[in-house]
Design a protein around this motif. Structure first.
Motif, PDB file in Angstrom:
ATOM      1  N   LEU A  57      14.782  -3.508 -47.070  1.00 31.35           N
ATOM      2  CA  LEU A  57      13.593  -4.026 -46.384  1.00 31.35           C
ATOM      3  C   LEU A  57      13.929  -4.457 -44.965  1.00 31.35           C
ATOM      4  O   LEU A  57      13.145  -4.240 -44.031  1.00 31.35           O
ATOM      5  CB  LEU A  57      13.003  -5.201 -47.172  1.00 31.35           C
ATOM      6  CG  LEU A  57      12.351  -4.869 -48.519  1.00 31.35           C
ATOM      7  CD1 LEU A  57      11.939  -6.144 -49.248  1.00 31.35           C
ATOM      8  CD2 LEU A  57      11.139  -3.967 -48.311  1.00 31.35           C
ATOM      9  N   LYS A  58      15.102  -5.085 -44.796  1.00 30.32           N
ATOM     10  CA  LYS A  58      15.520  -5.498 -43.459  1.00 30.32           C
ATOM     11  C   LYS A  58      15.707  -4.277 -42.547  1.00 30.32           C
ATOM     12  O   LYS A  58      15.301  -4.282 -41.383  1.00 30.32           O
ATOM     13  CB  LYS A  58      16.822  -6.305 -43.535  1.00 30.32           C
ATOM     14  CG  LYS A  58      16.645  -7.710 -44.103  1.00 30.32           C
ATOM     15  CD  LYS A  58      17.985  -8.436 -44.112  1.00 30.32           C
ATOM     16  CE  LYS A  58      17.824  -9.854 -44.644  1.00 30.32           C
ATOM     17  NZ  LYS A  58      19.136 -10.564 -44.648  1.00 30.32           N
ATOM     18  N   GLN A  59      16.339  -3.219 -43.093  1.00 30.04           N
ATOM     19  CA  GLN A  59      16.545  -2.009 -42.304  1.00 30.04           C
ATOM     20  C   GLN A  59      15.221  -1.346 -41.936  1.00 30.04           C
ATOM     21  O   GLN A  59      15.037  -0.884 -40.797  1.00 30.04           O
ATOM     22  CB  GLN A  59      17.429  -1.039 -43.090  1.00 30.04           C
ATOM     23  CG  GLN A  59      18.857  -1.533 -43.288  1.00 30.04           C
ATOM     24  CD  GLN A  59      19.665  -0.601 -44.159  1.00 30.04           C
ATOM     25  OE1 GLN A  59      19.189   0.470 -44.560  1.00 30.04           O
ATOM     26  NE2 GLN A  59      20.901  -1.008 -44.468  1.00 30.04           N
ATOM     27  N   ASP A  60      14.287  -1.323 -42.880  1.00 29.20           N
ATOM     28  CA  ASP A  60      12.969  -0.763 -42.585  1.00 29.20           C
ATOM     29  C   ASP A  60      12.265  -1.571 -41.504  1.00 29.20           C
ATOM     30  O   ASP A  60      11.599  -1.008 -40.614  1.00 29.20           O
ATOM     31  CB  ASP A  60      12.110  -0.728 -43.850  1.00 29.20           C
ATOM     32  CG  ASP A  60      12.654   0.248 -44.889  1.00 29.20           C
ATOM     33  OD1 ASP A  60      13.478   1.105 -44.506  1.00 29.20           O
ATOM     34  OD2 ASP A  60      12.268   0.132 -46.069  1.00 29.20           O
ATOM     35  N   ASP A  61      12.390  -2.892 -41.560  1.00 34.65           N
ATOM     36  CA  ASP A  61      11.757  -3.748 -40.558  1.00 34.65           C
ATOM     37  C   ASP A  61      12.351  -3.503 -39.168  1.00 34.65           C
ATOM     38  O   ASP A  61      11.619  -3.436 -38.165  1.00 34.65           O
ATOM     39  CB  ASP A  61      11.927  -5.217 -40.966  1.00 34.65           C
ATOM     40  CG  ASP A  61      11.214  -6.157 -40.024  1.00 34.65           C
ATOM     41  OD1 ASP A  61       9.982  -6.075 -39.920  1.00 34.65           O
ATOM     42  OD2 ASP A  61      11.894  -6.978 -39.365  1.00 34.65           O
ATOM     43  N   GLN A  62      13.689  -3.364 -39.122  1.00 33.36           N
ATOM     44  CA  GLN A  62      14.343  -3.082 -37.836  1.00 33.36           C
ATOM     45  C   GLN A  62      13.929  -1.714 -37.300  1.00 33.36           C
ATOM     46  O   GLN A  62      13.727  -1.533 -36.085  1.00 33.36           O
ATOM     47  CB  GLN A  62      15.869  -3.152 -38.008  1.00 33.36           C
ATOM     48  CG  GLN A  62      16.406  -4.555 -38.259  1.00 33.36           C
ATOM     49  CD  GLN A  62      16.197  -5.463 -37.057  1.00 33.36           C
ATOM     50  OE1 GLN A  62      16.200  -5.008 -35.905  1.00 33.36           O
ATOM     51  NE2 GLN A  62      16.020  -6.750 -37.343  1.00 33.36           N
ATOM     52  N   ALA A  63      13.782  -0.756 -38.192  1.00 34.78           N
ATOM     53  CA  ALA A  63      13.373   0.581 -37.759  1.00 34.78           C
ATOM     54  C   ALA A  63      11.956   0.556 -37.200  1.00 34.78           C
ATOM     55  O   ALA A  63      11.660   1.185 -36.169  1.00 34.78           O
ATOM     56  CB  ALA A  63      13.475   1.561 -38.930  1.00 34.78           C
ATOM     57  N   GLN A  64      11.056  -0.187 -37.870  1.00 34.99           N
ATOM     58  CA  GLN A  64       9.681  -0.292 -37.370  1.00 34.99           C
ATOM     59  C   GLN A  64       9.644  -1.007 -36.026  1.00 34.99           C
ATOM     60  O   GLN A  64       8.894  -0.624 -35.121  1.00 34.99           O
ATOM     61  CB  GLN A  64       8.814  -1.028 -38.388  1.00 34.99           C
ATOM     62  CG  GLN A  64       8.586  -0.259 -39.683  1.00 34.99           C
ATOM     63  CD  GLN A  64       7.780  -1.065 -40.687  1.00 34.99           C
ATOM     64  OE1 GLN A  64       7.309  -2.158 -40.380  1.00 34.99           O
ATOM     65  NE2 GLN A  64       7.648  -0.523 -41.890  1.00 34.99           N
ATOM     66  N   LEU A  65      10.473  -2.053 -35.878  1.00 33.79           N
ATOM     67  CA  LEU A  65      10.519  -2.784 -34.614  1.00 33.79           C
ATOM     68  C   LEU A  65      11.044  -1.886 -33.485  1.00 33.79           C
ATOM     69  O   LEU A  65      10.518  -1.906 -32.361  1.00 33.79           O
ATOM     70  CB  LEU A  65      11.404  -4.022 -34.768  1.00 33.79           C
ATOM     71  CG  LEU A  65      11.565  -4.912 -33.530  1.00 33.79           C
ATOM     72  CD1 LEU A  65      10.208  -5.464 -33.099  1.00 33.79           C
ATOM     73  CD2 LEU A  65      12.544  -6.042 -33.795  1.00 33.79           C
ATOM     74  N   ARG A  66      12.053  -1.097 -33.785  1.00 31.59           N
ATOM     75  CA  ARG A  66      12.610  -0.193 -32.759  1.00 31.59           C
ATOM     76  C   ARG A  66      11.609   0.890 -32.383  1.00 31.59           C
ATOM     77  O   ARG A  66      11.492   1.276 -31.206  1.00 31.59           O
ATOM     78  CB  ARG A  66      13.910   0.411 -33.248  1.00 31.59           C
ATOM     79  CG  ARG A  66      14.703   1.096 -32.138  1.00 31.59           C
ATOM     80  CD  ARG A  66      16.143   1.304 -32.544  1.00 31.59           C
ATOM     81  NE  ARG A  66      16.927   1.766 -31.393  1.00 31.59           N
ATOM     82  CZ  ARG A  66      17.489   0.958 -30.506  1.00 31.59           C
ATOM     83  NH1 ARG A  66      17.352  -0.372 -30.623  1.00 31.59           N
ATOM     84  NH2 ARG A  66      18.184   1.440 -29.485  1.00 31.59           N
TER      85      ARG A  66
END
Length: 466
Positions: free
Chosen positions: A383-392
């Motif tokens: 979930l953290k990785q998905d959130d970072q990907a969406q933010l990027r």
């Protein structure tokens, strides 16, 4: 024209006849001025008590749950019981609220018997809302017990007794000084010792309702019980023996009440904490000894900022009710850290700057440790990785639109988030922050090497004290 003089002569003649009659007739009227005043006072007192106090006693006893907890059924008291602390002027106690620091010393109790009958009475004051953590209910605890009080017509028991209350602390002195001439908030001990008629089984202990969340009023019930006629006084030695037997039998049969769950230190032994709980409930005590409730009153109190000072002056453990921590040893370590933080404060809390208070409020971060990898942690990492990907991806679109780099956009977003967090309301006090603002008491759980800390590490305990 002679009608008026005739009328006057007739009245004069009649008055002489009445005067002669009163002169020679044996009188049955009490002519002592003091006795007449007493009779008038008692008559007016009884009339007001019946018309004003008793209806309120009956109504409030139902509203506050006194009926069912202390009384079997609504009771119109046959005698009049007045209870007043140094700062109160109650004609009858029927549910008045009172701060604990107003009741540091025993109240003045007036027992009035309308029919002038003579007999022995027992006076008992109990807390109806003592917390029983084990059963999740409330039980009674005796604050004051006096037997064999001789009463004839009217008796005033003087107030001002509190043998277990220690000398004023710094907190008490500051409160009295701030109150200036208003001594009602912190009454002082009488100049001469108070003599209580009868046999004092348990001396008066001041009100000390614990801190509870949500806040709750504690109800205090005081009753005057008439002892059986013709049986003389209560056997005090036998009474104390029966109390000890009740405590011993509770341990043997595993029917533990409040007295088996309390923390018992030297001060608790002096006050007889277990014995005061074992003598309750009040209705059971009355039934055992053949006592008949004749007069009663009740009032309420709840924890305030002065209550911890009362615990300190009594020298007893102050319970704080709530959920037990999952890791007691870690909690104790947090308390020790908080105590060290409090000891290093540059000055009183009222003199600290906002930045220093914010630092205390945030507390000390725990030492990081490597958690075990579980399915839950893997899911959180994803979930953290998905959130970072969406933010990027969002930053990528903004960068293309504004013709800037992705890193600059990410820094701008991070700066705005930090600014928002800085302006947001401070979070609730952490365990470390809360304990650091509490006075570090000697021989308390907050002490690093105290006796209570050692006991908390080695046994399961019921109360937490911060």
């Amino acid at each position: 024209m002679c009608q008026a003089p005739c009328v006057f002569r007739h009245i004069w003649a009649v008055s002489r006849i009445h005067a002669s009659t009163l002169t020679y007739r044996p009188t049955t009227v009490n002519t002592d001025a003091d006795d007449i005043n007493k009779d008038i006072f008692r008559s007016l007192h009884a009339k007001r008590y019946k018309s004003y106090v008793i209806p309120r006693l009956l109504r409030q006893s139902e509203a506050l749950g006194i009926v069912g907890d202390a009384l079997v059924a609504p009771l119109s008291p046959p005698i009049y019981l007045e209870v007043n602390f140094p700062s109160t002027k109650w004609f009858g106690a029927y549910g008045h609220p009172i701060p604990p620091n107003w009741a540091l010393y025993s109240p003045e109790v007036t027992i009035t018997v309308p029919d002038d009958s003579e007999g022995f009475y027992t006076l008992m004051m109990v807390d109806l809302d003592r917390v029983n953590v084990e059963s999740g209910t409330f039980e009674e605890w005796c604050h004051w017990l006096v037997t064999d009080i001789p009463v004839k017509s009217r008796l005033v028991i003087p107030g001002g007794s509190s043998p277990f209350l220690g000398p004023p602390t710094d907190d008490t002195r500051v409160a009295i000084e701030s109150a200036k001439n208003n001594m009602a908030t912190h009454p002082t001990a009488p100049e001469t010792p108070v003599t209580i008629p009868g046999n004092v089984i348990f001396d008066y202990v001041p009100l000390h309702p614990p801190h509870q969340n949500p806040a709750r009023h504690s109800r205090y019930f005081i009753g005057a019980y008439r002892q059986p006629q013709g049986q003389g006084q209560i056997d005090v030695a036998a009474l104390k023996k029966s109390i000890q037997e009740k405590i011993a039998s509770a341990d043997a049969t595993e029917t533990r009440g409040t007295f088996e769950q309390m923390y018992i230190g030297e001060a608790e032994k002096k006050i007889q904490t277990q014995e005061r709980a074992a003598v309750t409930p009040s209705w059971g005590f009355a039934k055992t000894h053949g006592l008949e409730l004749q007069g009663y009153g009740f009032f309420t109190s709840m924890w305030n900022l002065y209550t911890p000072d009362i615990f300190t002056r009594l020298g007893i453990h102050e319970p704080v009710y709530g959920e037990l921590p999952k890791n007691p040893k870690q909690f104790i370590k947090q308390v020790q850290t908080a105590s060290e933080m409090f000891a290093k404060l540059p000055g009183p809390l009222t003199t600290l700057e906002v930045s220093e208070l914010q630092h205390i409020n945030k507390g000390t971060k725990a030492t990081p440790h490597k958690p075990r990898v579980t399915m839950k942690t893997l899911e959180v990492e994803k979930l953290k990785q998905d959130d970072q990907a969406q933010l990027r991806a969002r930053a990528q679109k903004i960068a293309e639109k504004e013709k800037s780099s992705v890193d600059d956009v990410l820094k701008t977003i991070a700066a705005k988030e930090a600014e928002w967090q800085q302006s947001a309301k401070l979070p609730r006090l952490t365990t470390i922050g809360a304990v650091s603002v509490v006075k570090n008491k000697v021989n308390d759980v907050a002490t690093a090497d105290g006796e209570k800390t050692a006991q908390a590490k080695t046994r399961r305990y019921k109360y937490l004290n911060v």
